[in-house]
Design an enzyme around this catalytic site. Structure first.
Site, PDB file in Angstrom:
ATOM      1  N   VAL A  13       0.820  -1.209   0.000  1.00  0.00           N
ATOM      2  CA  VAL A  13       0.000   0.000   0.000  1.00  0.00           C
ATOM      3  C   VAL A  13       0.858   1.265   0.000  1.00  0.00           C
ATOM      4  O   VAL A  13       0.341   2.366  -0.220  1.00  0.00           O
ATOM      5  CB  VAL A  13      -0.972   0.058   1.200  1.00  0.00           C
ATOM      6  CG1 VAL A  13      -1.982  -1.064   1.137  1.00  0.00           C
ATOM      7  CG2 VAL A  13      -0.221   0.055   2.519  1.00  0.00           C
ATOM      8  N   LYS A  32      12.781  -2.205  10.870  1.00  0.00           N
ATOM      9  CA  LYS A  32      11.748  -3.168  10.450  1.00  0.00           C
ATOM     10  C   LYS A  32      12.075  -4.470  11.165  1.00  0.00           C
ATOM     11  O   LYS A  32      13.045  -5.145  10.808  1.00  0.00           O
ATOM     12  CB  LYS A  32      11.744  -3.358   8.937  1.00  0.00           C
ATOM     13  CG  LYS A  32      10.682  -4.363   8.492  1.00  0.00           C
ATOM     14  CD  LYS A  32      10.229  -4.141   7.076  1.00  0.00           C
ATOM     15  CE  LYS A  32       9.040  -5.039   6.750  1.00  0.00           C
ATOM     16  NZ  LYS A  32       8.350  -4.658   5.524  1.00  0.00           N
ATOM     17  N   GLY A 100       5.854  -2.218  10.159  1.00  0.00           N
ATOM     18  CA  GLY A 100       5.350  -3.575  10.189  1.00  0.00           C
ATOM     19  C   GLY A 100       5.433  -4.224   8.816  1.00  0.00           C
ATOM     20  O   GLY A 100       6.092  -3.721   7.909  1.00  0.00           O
TER      21      GLY A 100
END
Length: 207
Positions: A13, A32, A100
Site C-alpha cells: 500500500v 523493520k 510492520g
C-alpha cells in the site's frame, strides 16, 4: 516525535515509502523487525535510499527471512521460530520509525499477530491506506482491529490519487485523524518524496 509505528491496510500500500518520508523528515532511526523476502532488496535498503539516512540510523532486522510471504510462513520455510521476546522496541536517542509487514492482522507466528505486538508496544501507530476502490472496508476493519486491542492510533495516511469522499468517510466513521495523502510519485526520488511529504503533511501532527 519519539517512536511511531507505520502499519498498513494491506501489502504494497506504500508503507515503506511513507516510512522513508517520515524518517527523512525527522532524521529518525528506522527499524523493520521482520523482513520477509529480500530478492529485490530489503525495506531497510529502500528506506536508506529514499530517506538519505546515515547507515547507523538503519537498525538491523530482528529476523531476516528469505521467502516473500507472511512472516509466520516465511519463518516456517526457513526453519526459524519468531520469538516475540526478540521484538522489543529498540532504545535509541531521538525519534524512531518502526515498520510492520503487510496488514495489521498478519501473523508473526502461530500465536501472535502484528496488532498484538503493537498492543504490547503501546507506541502510536500510523495506518497507511490506498485511496483505491475497497479502501473504506480495509481501512475501517484495520482501525477496528487496532482499537479493539487498545493500540493508540495517531492517524491515517493515504497513498494515491485524491478520493475526497473515501478519505473523509474513513476518518469520520473510524474516528481517526486524516494526516494527509502522498501521491504516487514517478519517478520516485529522495528529493521528490521529501517535497511531496512536506506539501502533504504537517510535521506537528507527528509530535
Amino acid at each position: 516525535m519519539t517512536t511511531i509505528v507505520v502499519t498498513g491496510t494491506d501489502t504494497d500500500v506504500g508503507k515503506t515509502v511513507f516510512a522513508a518520508a517520515l524518517a527523512g523528515a525527522f532524521g529518525a532511526r528506522y527499524w523493520k523487525p521482520v523482513q520477509a523476502g529480500d530478492d529485490d532488496g530489503t525495506d531497510r535498503e529502500r528506506v536508506a535510499r529514499l530517506a538519505g539516512l546515515p547507515s547507523d540510523a538503519l537498525l538491523p532486522e530482528a529476523y531476516r527471512l528469505r521467502t516473500p510471504c507472511s512472516p509466520h510462513r516465511a519463518a516456517q520455510i526457513d526453519g526459524v521460530t519468531i520469538d516475540p521476546a526478540r521484538l522489543v522496541l529498540p532504545s535509541v536517542d531521538g525519534p524512531l520509525v518502526v515498520e510492520g509487514a503487510g496488514g495489521v492482522l498478519v501473523p508473526l507466528n502461530d500465536d501472535m499477530l502484528y496488532a498484538d505486538l503493537f498492543a504490547r508496544w503501546q507506541a502510536p501507530v500510523v495506518l497507511v491506506a490506498r485511496t483505491q476502490l475497497g479502501t473504506i472496508n480495509h481501512s475501517l476493519l484495520s482501525i477496528e482491529a487496532l482499537r479493539t486491542r487498545g493500540v493508540p492510533i495517531l492517524g491515517i495516511a493515504f497513498i494515491g490519487d485524491a478520493q475526497e469522499d473515501s478519505e473523509a468517510t474513513i476518518a469520520r466513521i473510524g474516528a481517526v485523524r486524516r494526516l494527509g495523502r502522498l501521491p504516487r510519485l514517478d519517478p520516485l526520488t529522495p528529493a521528490a518524496l521529501a517535497t511531496a511529504f512536506t506539501a502533504a503533511f504537517d510535521v506537528r501532527d507527528f509530535a
